[in-house]
Design a protein around this motif. Sequence first.
Motif: not given
Length: 137
Positions: A32-44, A88-98, A100-101
């Motif tokens: 998603l990042a390579q396609e330029g689809k993330l918001t600034a917050e998601q990219e950060m 594993i405890e950091r994965v939910p943030g990635y799942l939230e991004i997915l 959202a898209h």
Amino acid sequence: MSGDAESYVRFQSATRHQRGHFTGVFGLVNGLAQEGKLTAEQEMFRRTNNDWYDSAYPDPSTVDPAVYDHEVNPCAVAWFKVTAAHLIERVPGYLEILEAHGVECRTVRSSDPGRVVYEDEFQVVVVPYEAEGVGVA
């Protein structure tokens, strides 16, 4: 490979990649990042947490450059060991991004996900049993 029930966990796409494997959570978000689809917050979030993961555990491909070589290890994918809770405890943030898209991501658990081609304290990279003998498409 043997282990206790649900010794390994993987977060992956619901559909197979063109090479036959299910893309993992990091690959999905990085795509998603390579396609330029993330918001600034998601990219950060992605950049900060990717950097954290890069420093928190080994990259199997730097230990064994052939680990993800499709001809050597067709459909090789990484699984977290369930004992690596701090990873594993950091994965939910990635799942939230997915989510959202609108990108579906499943959580898969196994005690024996495939033939181990790499292992460290935190993860295994396996060739799924159904991929054994699969060559380049």
